[in-house]
Design a protein around this motif. Structure first.
Motif, short mmCIF file in Angstrom:
data_model
loop_
_atom_site.label_atom_id
_atom_site.label_comp_id
_atom_site.label_asym_id
_atom_site.label_seq_id
_atom_site.Cartn_x
_atom_site.Cartn_y
_atom_site.Cartn_z
N LEU A 160 0.83 -1.20 0.00
CA LEU A 160 0.00 0.00 0.00
C LEU A 160 0.86 1.25 0.00
CD1 LEU A 160 -2.67 -0.98 2.70
CD2 LEU A 160 -2.90 -1.13 0.21
N GLY A 161 0.47 2.24 -0.80
CA GLY A 161 1.17 3.51 -0.84
C GLY A 161 2.44 3.51 -1.65
N LEU A 162 2.82 2.38 -2.23
CA LEU A 162 4.05 2.28 -2.98
C LEU A 162 3.76 1.84 -4.40
CD1 LEU A 162 6.25 0.44 -0.30
CD2 LEU A 162 6.04 2.91 -0.69
N ASN A 163 4.81 1.81 -5.21
CA ASN A 163 4.73 1.25 -6.55
C ASN A 163 5.97 0.40 -6.78
OD1 ASN A 163 6.84 3.16 -7.42
ND2 ASN A 163 5.21 4.69 -7.35
N TYR A 164 6.17 -0.04 -8.01
CA TYR A 164 7.28 -0.95 -8.26
C TYR A 164 8.63 -0.28 -8.00
CZ TYR A 164 8.83 1.17 -12.65
OH TYR A 164 9.35 2.02 -13.59
N ALA A 165 8.74 1.02 -8.31
CA ALA A 165 10.03 1.70 -8.16
C ALA A 165 10.35 1.95 -6.69
CB ALA A 165 10.02 3.02 -8.93
N THR A 166 9.41 2.49 -5.93
CA THR A 166 9.67 2.80 -4.53
C THR A 166 9.75 1.55 -3.67
OG1 THR A 166 7.29 3.12 -4.22
CG2 THR A 166 8.61 5.08 -4.66
N SER A 167 9.14 0.49 -4.08
CA SER A 167 9.12 -0.73 -3.26
C SER A 167 10.30 -1.64 -3.56
CB SER A 167 7.81 -1.50 -3.48
OG SER A 167 7.71 -2.60 -2.61
N PHE A 168 10.73 -1.76 -4.82
CA PHE A 168 11.72 -2.76 -5.19
C PHE A 168 13.00 -2.19 -5.78
CE2 PHE A 168 7.54 -4.84 -5.70
CZ PHE A 168 7.68 -5.83 -4.74
N ALA A 169 13.08 -0.88 -5.99
CA ALA A 169 14.28 -0.32 -6.64
C ALA A 169 15.52 -0.54 -5.79
CB ALA A 169 14.07 1.17 -6.91
N GLY A 170 15.45 -0.22 -4.50
CA GLY A 170 16.61 -0.38 -3.64
C GLY A 170 17.04 -1.83 -3.52
N ASP A 291 1.13 8.98 8.99
CA ASP A 291 1.54 8.26 10.20
C ASP A 291 1.11 6.80 10.15
OD1 ASP A 291 2.67 10.58 11.13
OD2 ASP A 291 0.96 11.14 12.38
N TYR A 292 -0.10 6.54 9.67
CA TYR A 292 -0.56 5.16 9.60
C TYR A 292 0.23 4.37 8.55
CZ TYR A 292 -3.61 1.09 9.54
OH TYR A 292 -4.09 -0.19 9.63
N LEU A 293 0.52 4.98 7.41
CA LEU A 293 1.32 4.30 6.39
C LEU A 293 2.73 4.01 6.90
CD1 LEU A 293 0.24 6.20 3.15
CD2 LEU A 293 -0.36 3.86 3.79
N MET A 294 3.30 4.95 7.64
CA MET A 294 4.63 4.71 8.20
C MET A 294 4.59 3.56 9.21
SD MET A 294 6.64 6.69 6.60
CE MET A 294 8.08 6.36 7.60
N TRP A 295 3.53 3.52 10.02
CA TRP A 295 3.41 2.40 10.96
C TRP A 295 3.19 1.09 10.20
CZ3 TRP A 295 -0.77 -0.91 11.56
CH2 TRP A 295 -0.70 -1.79 12.64
N GLN A 311 12.52 9.70 6.30
CA GLN A 311 12.22 10.97 5.64
C GLN A 311 11.98 10.78 4.14
OE1 GLN A 311 11.68 13.83 7.25
NE2 GLN A 311 11.99 12.65 9.13
N MET A 312 12.71 9.87 3.53
CA MET A 312 12.50 9.62 2.10
C MET A 312 11.11 9.06 1.83
SD MET A 312 14.58 7.05 -0.41
CE MET A 312 13.72 5.66 0.31
N TYR A 313 10.65 8.13 2.67
CA TYR A 313 9.32 7.56 2.48
C TYR A 313 8.23 8.58 2.79
CZ TYR A 313 10.35 2.74 1.31
OH TYR A 313 10.72 1.61 0.63
N LYS A 314 8.45 9.43 3.78
CA LYS A 314 7.45 10.47 4.07
C LYS A 314 7.32 11.43 2.90
CE LYS A 314 7.64 10.53 9.13
NZ LYS A 314 7.96 11.32 10.34
N GLN A 315 8.44 11.80 2.29
CA GLN A 315 8.38 12.68 1.12
C GLN A 315 7.66 12.01 -0.04
OE1 GLN A 315 12.35 13.99 0.23
NE2 GLN A 315 12.59 15.12 2.15
N GLY A 320 4.51 11.90 -4.08
CA GLY A 320 4.51 10.95 -5.18
C GLY A 320 3.32 10.03 -5.24
N VAL A 321 2.30 10.24 -4.42
CA VAL A 321 1.15 9.34 -4.38
C VAL A 321 -0.09 10.12 -4.76
CG1 VAL A 321 -0.27 7.86 -2.90
CG2 VAL A 321 2.21 7.92 -2.59
N ASN A 322 -0.91 9.51 -5.62
CA ASN A 322 -2.21 10.08 -5.95
C ASN A 322 -3.20 9.69 -4.84
OD1 ASN A 322 -4.94 10.36 -7.10
ND2 ASN A 322 -3.86 10.80 -9.02
N PRO A 323 -3.68 10.64 -4.03
CA PRO A 323 -4.50 10.29 -2.88
C PRO A 323 -5.79 9.56 -3.24
CG PRO A 323 -3.73 12.56 -2.72
CD PRO A 323 -3.42 12.09 -4.11
#
Length: 438
Positions: A160-170, A291-295, A311-315, A320-323
């Motif tokens: 939730l809240g991620l995509n292929y780049a933010t979730s698997f790039a690193g 806050d809930y997504l971070m938890w 901080q990177m994930y909060k930004q 970067g997310v379409n609400p």
């Protein structure tokens, strides 16, 4: 210890000739006397000859030495006179009065020659992947292809809240995984409307349910001509891949699931996520939703483990997310039904183990600090113990980012145990089992 009029500590002779040789320290105890000033001026003017006995006295004035203790002596008992580094513009006395030794200023130092081994690793996956839009019965699905399509396929699905780049790039740019990708092709599937820069879905758009999201993978496999894949999912993506594997066991050869939930949502999760979906539609990405997504991803107190990563994930959540699109995915996730998996003992009358649990090998992974540990334990209790394993990685919640080395090693060994390994000698390969390799 005796003290001279000039304020410098004098030591007895160590050469046995009975004369007291003046050896100054670098810590003056009083202002220099007139005698010391005259002596220094005369010594500089006459420049005594090499044989003069006062040369050692004058040299000691020009080059102060450190007088050490017993441990600064050699084997013969002579004192080791280690010279102190002298400054080009300040004497030792001035340095002591200033309270510090003169050093080069650090303000002008720039690390221009330092370069990363893998620069811009997180963004390089966007350039390394081929972007495709796969049509399905519920709209198009974004798929990013990384690697040679002739190699065995790995299908990933994000949380939730991620995509292929933010979730698997690193993770897939981690050095160990880069070596593994030489023998595999990764198909990164992104849920509808969750890709980077996705436009807002229409208001009358009926977002797919979790079962329908899993059914979309059939269109992906058919589009690329894949007969069997290896599933790699996180969170909500792990639940989707588990649904697909349960409905189509012949299409999945193995599963690597992280923080997988096999039950329907509880009242607390349903309540929080319902408020989050409502706020995302009406007010956008609020602080409560972040806050809930971070938890959900990091558990409690993530700043104490990795402040920069948090901080990177909060930004990303803020920018970067379409609400609206995320609200639709959250609404589908909290209305999920149970996977209906059960570990049935062999020989139970009227039941078949293959129909109640997953047939393919499964590695079930979680982090020790993740809020989904209990869910993975429940999921593990529904799997066949003969072809599944449960793994908890310490000191992390988001395993992909916080412990990529341990996860990569576990995934590599899991594939090696299932025959997908490049480490076997060609003479040890079974031609039928390893025919997928080139």
């Amino acid at each position: 210890m005796p003290q001279s009029e000039g304020g410098y500590v004098s030591l007895p002779a160590v050469n046995g000739n009975g004369t007291a040789i003046y050896q100054s320290t670098t810590e003056p105890t009083a202002p220099p006397s007139v005698f010391e000033s005259v002596k220094r001026a005369i010594g500089q003017a006459i420049k005594s000859s090499p044989g003069d006995g006062n040369e050692e006295l004058l040299r000691s004035e020009r080059q102060p030495v450190i007088v050490g203790g017993a441990r600064d002596r050699d084997k013969s008992g002579k004192t080791l006179t280690t010279k102190m580094p002298s400054a080009p513009t300040h004497t030792a006395e001035e340095a002591h009065l200033l309270g510090t030794m003169p050093v080069d200023p650090m303000d002008d130092i720039e690390l221009r020659s330092v370069q990363l081994q893998f620069p811009n690793a997180r963004g390089s996956i966007l350039e390394a992947c081929e972007q495709r839009r796969v049509p399905t019965d519920k709209g198009d699905v974004h798929v990013a292809i990384q690697g040679d399509t002739a190699k065995p396929a790995i299908v990933t699905y994000h949380d939730l809240g991620l995509n292929y780049a933010t979730s698997f790039a690193g993770f897939f740019n981690f050095p160990v995984m880069r070596g593994l990708l030489e023998n595999f092709c990764v198909y990164h599937v992104t849920a509808p409307g969750q890709e980077e820069g996705a436009p807002t879905l229409p208001e009358d758009y009926m977002y797919p349910t979790m079962d329908e999201l899993a059914a979309q993978l059939l269109f992906v496999l058919s589009h690329f001509g894949l007969k069997s894949v290896i599933g790699f999912g996180v969170g909500a993506g792990a639940n989707i891949l588990a649904r697909f594997a349960h409905a189509h066991p012949d299409k999945v050869g193995a599963l690597c699931l992280i923080n997988c939930v096999s039950t329907q949502s509880g009242w607390i999760e349903w309540g929080y996520q319902s408020f989050n979906a409502r706020f995302l539609r009406t007010k956008g990405m609020t602080q409560g939703v972040i806050d809930y997504l971070m938890w959900h991803h990091f558990g409690r107190n993530p700043e104490e483990r990795n402040h920069d990563l948090v901080q990177m994930y909060k930004q990303h959540f803020e920018r970067g997310v379409n609400p609206t699109n995320l609200a639709m995915l959250i609404n589908a996730y909290i209305h999920r039904n149970d996977l209906h998996l059960a570990r049935t003992p062999p020989g139970t009358p009227g039941t078949e183990a293959a129909a109640t649990t997953l047939k393919m090998p499964v590695i079930n992974i979680t982090g020790s600090l993740s809020p989904h540990v209990d869910d993975t334990v429940t999921f593990n209790g529904r799997l066949d113990p003969t072809n599944s394993s449960w793994m908890k990685i310490s000191d992390c919640a988001l395993v992909l980012e916080e412990q990529p080395a341990k996860l990569a090693e576990a995934f590599r060994l899991f594939l090696q145990g299932e025959g997908y390994a490049k480490y076997f000698r060609p003479s040890d390969w079974d031609s039928e089992k390893y025919s997928i390799f080139i």
